[in-house]
Scaffold this active site. Sequence first.
Site, mmCIF file in Angstrom:
data_model
loop_
_atom_site.group_PDB
_atom_site.id
_atom_site.type_symbol
_atom_site.label_atom_id
_atom_site.label_comp_id
_atom_site.label_asym_id
_atom_site.label_seq_id
_atom_site.Cartn_x
_atom_site.Cartn_y
_atom_site.Cartn_z
ATOM 1 N N ASP A 407 -30.723 77.639 82.999
ATOM 2 C CA ASP A 407 -32.091 77.440 83.468
ATOM 3 C C ASP A 407 -32.157 77.856 84.931
ATOM 4 O O ASP A 407 -31.135 78.087 85.582
ATOM 5 C CB ASP A 407 -32.473 75.969 83.295
ATOM 6 C CG ASP A 407 -33.969 75.721 83.384
ATOM 7 O OD1 ASP A 407 -34.740 76.702 83.344
ATOM 8 O OD2 ASP A 407 -34.369 74.552 83.499
ATOM 9 N N GLU A 410 -34.006 82.768 87.272
ATOM 10 C CA GLU A 410 -34.836 83.951 87.558
ATOM 11 C C GLU A 410 -34.341 84.761 88.767
ATOM 12 O O GLU A 410 -34.576 85.983 88.733
ATOM 13 C CB GLU A 410 -36.287 83.521 87.780
ATOM 14 C CG GLU A 410 -36.989 82.996 86.549
ATOM 15 C CD GLU A 410 -36.517 81.616 86.104
ATOM 16 O OE1 GLU A 410 -36.605 81.327 84.901
ATOM 17 O OE2 GLU A 410 -36.038 80.848 86.961
ATOM 18 N N ASP A 484 -41.697 76.533 80.234
ATOM 19 C CA ASP A 484 -42.396 75.255 80.412
ATOM 20 C C ASP A 484 -43.841 75.311 79.928
ATOM 21 O O ASP A 484 -44.773 75.500 80.708
ATOM 22 C CB ASP A 484 -42.357 74.842 81.884
ATOM 23 C CG ASP A 484 -40.945 74.564 82.348
ATOM 24 O OD1 ASP A 484 -40.062 74.392 81.493
ATOM 25 O OD2 ASP A 484 -40.721 74.525 83.565
#
Length: 787
Positions: A407, A410, A484
Site C-alpha cells: 500500500d 504510488e 479507497d
Amino acid sequence: MLEDTSFAIQPEQDDKTQETHRIDIGNMHTFSHTEHVFSFHCDTGIVKIRFYREDIVRIAFNPFGETSLSTSVAVVKEPEKVDASVHETEEEVTLTSAKQTVVLQKRPFRVRIYDNHGRLLVAEGKKGMAFTYQGEVCCFKMMDEADHFYGFGEKTGFLDKRGETMTMWNTDVYAPHNPETDPLYQSHPYFMTVRNGSAHGIFFDNTYKTTFDFQTATDEYCFSAEGGAIDYYVFAGPTPKDVLEQYTDLTGRMPLPPKWALGYHQSRYSYETEQEVREIAQTFIEKDIPLDVIYLDIHYMNGYRVFTFDRNRFPNLKQLIADLKQKGIRVVPIVDPGVKEDPEYVIYQEGIRHDYFCKYIEGNVYFGEVWPGKSAFPDFTNKKVRKWWGEKHQFYTDLGIEGIWNDMNEPSVFNETKTMDVKVIHDNDGDPKTHRELHNVYGFMMGEATYKGMKKLLNGKRPFLLTRAGFSGIQRYAAVWTGDNRSFWEHLQMSLPMCMNLGLSGVAFCGPDVGGFAHNTNGELLTRWMQVGAFTPYFRNHCAIGFRRQEPWAFGEKYERIIKKYIRLRYQWLPHLYTLFAEAHETGAPVMRPLFFEYPDDENTYNLYDEFLVGANVLIAPIMTPSTTRRVAYFPKGNWVDYWTGEVLEGGQYHLISADLETLPIFIKQGSAIALGDVKRSTEMPDEHRTVHIYKANGGKATYVLYDDDGQTFSYEKGDYLRMYIEVEYGENSVHIVTKSEGTYQPSWKLSFAIHHATEQTKVTIDGNEQNAIFDPHQRILLIQSE
C-alpha cells in the site's frame, strides 16, 4: 461530516491555460533499414519502426535526442525476426508483414496502419507526431464516429471512455474517489479500440505523466506525455481477445496465484490485536462461513515500522499465524515503502549504510511524512535495493506468512503534491532518472522486489501479492484492488467498469473493497455487494477505522444468511474460476469480461457497464440500486438459462428480470458448461467431487476446458497439471461427451456430469460408452458419475 453521496467530492481542477505551441515532426527526407529496424529521417528527428510480431508494430520518435529502442519495465517481450517487405513511391513508403501494413506518408510525415485484410487500424490526418520546447511529446490519431475506447487500467466512470480525458499519474486519493476522480493509483497507458465489430490496440510506452484526450469535438484524439519520447505499439487484433493476447505477450501475463488467494478475504483497517484476529477467525468457523485470508493493516506494526510487529498488540504472532493456518486461514500483512527515520531501527540503518534510499542530486536523502512520521523511501529502481527489500521479507516468511499487501506505493506522501518531490534522482541501475520520469513505475518496481523476494523465500510455493499502485505489466507480480472507495451504491456500480477495464488492460486478478472502504454501509448494500464480489476475480471485504464493521454477520441474521450463501457459492464455483485464471495466465484473457469482449459484433454491448461475463458463457446482471427487485438486462445472441430457476431466455434482446434480496441474477449460455466443486470452509480442504454442469442445447457442438493443478507450487510450469478438454455434441434427445486430457497432475476428486434440460429418455455417452444416469424430474437434470 461525510455526505451520503460522493458527488460532494470533486476531483481537483487544474487551471486551464492556453495550449502550448506544438512543433510538427515535419517532412521525411530519407529512410534506411538494418536488422529489422526501419529508420525515417524527418525535419525534427528520426522515427524508428520495428515489427515485434507480424501483428505488433512499434513506432518510436524522440525529438530531443537519439531515438532509442530500449523499453520501459513494462515490456518483457523480445522482438521476433519478422519478414517485412518495403515498397517506395514518390509520396509514400510501405512496410508490409504477414498481418500488418504500415504506410508512411512523406510530406508531411504521417502514419497509417492497416491489417492484412486492408482494414484501417490507425491513421494520422492534419496532425501527427509533435512536441513542444518544454519537453512535451504528443501523437494525434484520427477518430472514427464508430470508435469505442476501453482499457486505460484503473479508471472510474463508464466502461467506454470516448468523450473523456484521462491522466496517468499514480495518485493516492485522500478523499475516497468518485466517478469523476482522475488520476487514481495506477497508470496503464494502453487502450483498445472497437470499431464495427473489429478491435485494435495501442500501448504508449512512456513512464512520465501521460494524458489521453478523447474529449475533443474534432475527429482526432491525442495521447501525450510531459517528457520522454513518442514510443507506441499498435496491436492488429482483429478481435478483442486477439488484442489482449498481443498486449499481454508484450507486457507479460500473471503467474497462477495460490488457490487460497481465490477464496474469501476478510479485512479491516484495522484488526488491532491478536485477540481480535482470533475472535474474527473463530466466528467464521463457528458460523460455518468459508474464509481463506485475514488481513493485518498498519496497526500490527511497532510504530508503523515495516518488518516489525507490536509485541503488546500481538504477543504471539507466529503462534497466531500457525494456529490460523491449521484452520485453513492465512494472514496477509500490509507493507508500505516508507521507512521511519530512526537511528535505532535496523531497516533504516541498513538503508542509510548502503545508500539504498531515494536522494536528491546533491546527495541528501529525501524524507517525506507518512504513517511512521518522517520517512525515507527505498530506491526500487536499483536492483541491489530490490534484492535487499525482497530478502527483508524473510521476517514475514519466518512467521509463516505467504502473502503481502503493498500500500502507499504510488508513492504516497502526506504533502500538497501527495507524492515524492519530482526532483528526486533515482539510480535506475546506473542510468539516473528523475522521479518525474519514474514516478509511475515506483509501485511496479516495489511489487517486483516483493514478489521475487517472496517467491525465493517460499521455496517453490506460490506467493500472493496485492498492490495499490502499478504500471502496465503489474499483472506479472500482483493482484490489484481499486483503492479507497466508499459505502455508496454508486461505488458498487462503479466497481464493475473499473474491474472490467483493468481486465482489458491485462490485470485479470482485480477487485474492489467489497462493502466500501469509507462511510457506513448497511445490510442491503453489503448483501448486494457481496453477491457481486462472489464473482469478481479478487474477493475481499475491507472497511476503514471509525466506520461500521462489515463482517458477514454485522447486520443480523437476515443479511448474514444471504451473505453466507454467496460466500459458499464462491467456493462451489472455484473450479470454474480457477480454470479462467489458467486461461488468463496462458492468453491474457480476463476472468471478468465486458459483454463486447465475447460479442464484438453486437453494438448493444459496447456501452454496457452494469452487467458482466465470468468467462465466455456466464452472465451476471446484479442489482445495484437500493430497494430494487427488478431490472432490465441485455442478453447477447443465443439462449440463456437462469441458474436458479432453469428458465430459458432468448438472447439478442433485453429482458425484465426479477431478483429479490436473496437472488443474484446468474445466467448460463445454453450449450455451454461450467465446473463446480464442493462447498467447503477453506481452499485447504480438498475437493472430493467435481461436477461438470452441461446446459443442453438441441443441436451443435461445444468444448469446455477444465483446468486443475496442486494450487500451491510452480510444478504446473513443468507439465504437472490437468487440462481436460470436454467436447460435447448435442442431439435432440442425446448428449455425446468425449474427454481428452493433458498434463501429469492426478487430482483427488471424482468427476461427475450433470445434464440440464434433459429428459429421462436423453441418451448420454462418455467416450463412446453409454451411461447409466439418475434423472431428477423436478430440476430436469441427468446425473452421471464418471468412473
